[in-house]
Scaffold this motif. Sequence first.
Motif, short mmCIF file in Angstrom:
data_model
loop_
_atom_site.label_atom_id
_atom_site.label_comp_id
_atom_site.label_asym_id
_atom_site.label_seq_id
_atom_site.Cartn_x
_atom_site.Cartn_y
_atom_site.Cartn_z
N LYS A 222 -4.11 -19.40 -3.33
CA LYS A 222 -3.70 -18.72 -2.29
C LYS A 222 -2.46 -18.85 -1.50
N PRO A 223 -1.67 -17.92 -2.20
CA PRO A 223 -0.30 -18.16 -1.68
C PRO A 223 -0.31 -18.20 -0.02
N GLN A 224 0.53 -19.13 0.64
CA GLN A 224 0.49 -19.25 2.20
C GLN A 224 1.88 -18.57 2.40
N THR A 225 2.61 -17.64 1.76
CA THR A 225 3.91 -17.45 2.23
C THR A 225 3.82 -15.89 2.90
N PHE A 226 2.62 -15.53 3.03
CA PHE A 226 2.30 -13.95 3.76
C PHE A 226 2.57 -13.23 2.43
N MET A 227 1.69 -11.99 2.47
CA MET A 227 1.78 -11.06 1.50
C MET A 227 2.90 -10.62 0.74
N ASN A 228 3.97 -10.22 1.69
CA ASN A 228 5.25 -9.79 0.98
C ASN A 228 6.25 -10.58 0.50
#
Length: 189
Positions: free
Chosen positions: A60-66
């Motif tokens: 679950k990437p934690q970089t924010f969607m964009n």
Amino acid sequence: MFIIAGLGNPGSKYEDTRHNVGFDVIDRISKEYHIAVDTRKHRALIGKGVIDGVKVILAKPQTFMNLSGESIRELVDYYKVDEATELIVIYDDISLDVGQLRIRKKGSAGGHNGIKNIIAHLGHDVFMRVKVGVGEKPKGYDLADYVLGHFSKEEKEKMEVAYEKAVQAVRMAGLGEIDEAMNQFNRKG
């Protein structure tokens, strides 16, 4: 080994929003296969496990969607997977009816900024996707407000069924049955 990445935005204010269906599917996979997704690594929350004899990394990437591509690139490089055949990305799609699935082996971003960023970081668009329909934005709505909004009670019921189907589709893709998954799940209704 497969990397199975669900896209979303970190933080409680984004939980259960249309844009976080990728995270929601990862949570279902995590629960079904007893894979804790609780390690912070590669700008993501990850969990290592096995699904039907196949090693997987749930992410679950934690970089924010964009900026999802930043985390995905790190994961792909670190675990040395072939993104064309060993990466599955799960995300929301406003061009599909609520709860409808669409599985693809490649394709454009279709206006989805998270996918656009992944394509930019990978340098190509050949990776498996499980798109989960969240419904078309109503006329007059702001797109950001819509995708960061919550589902109605009726929509939640449809989404629960979609999440279960998405878990099945991911399992099939991991077993090399992507074409069968496409045949089974890429239809309306």
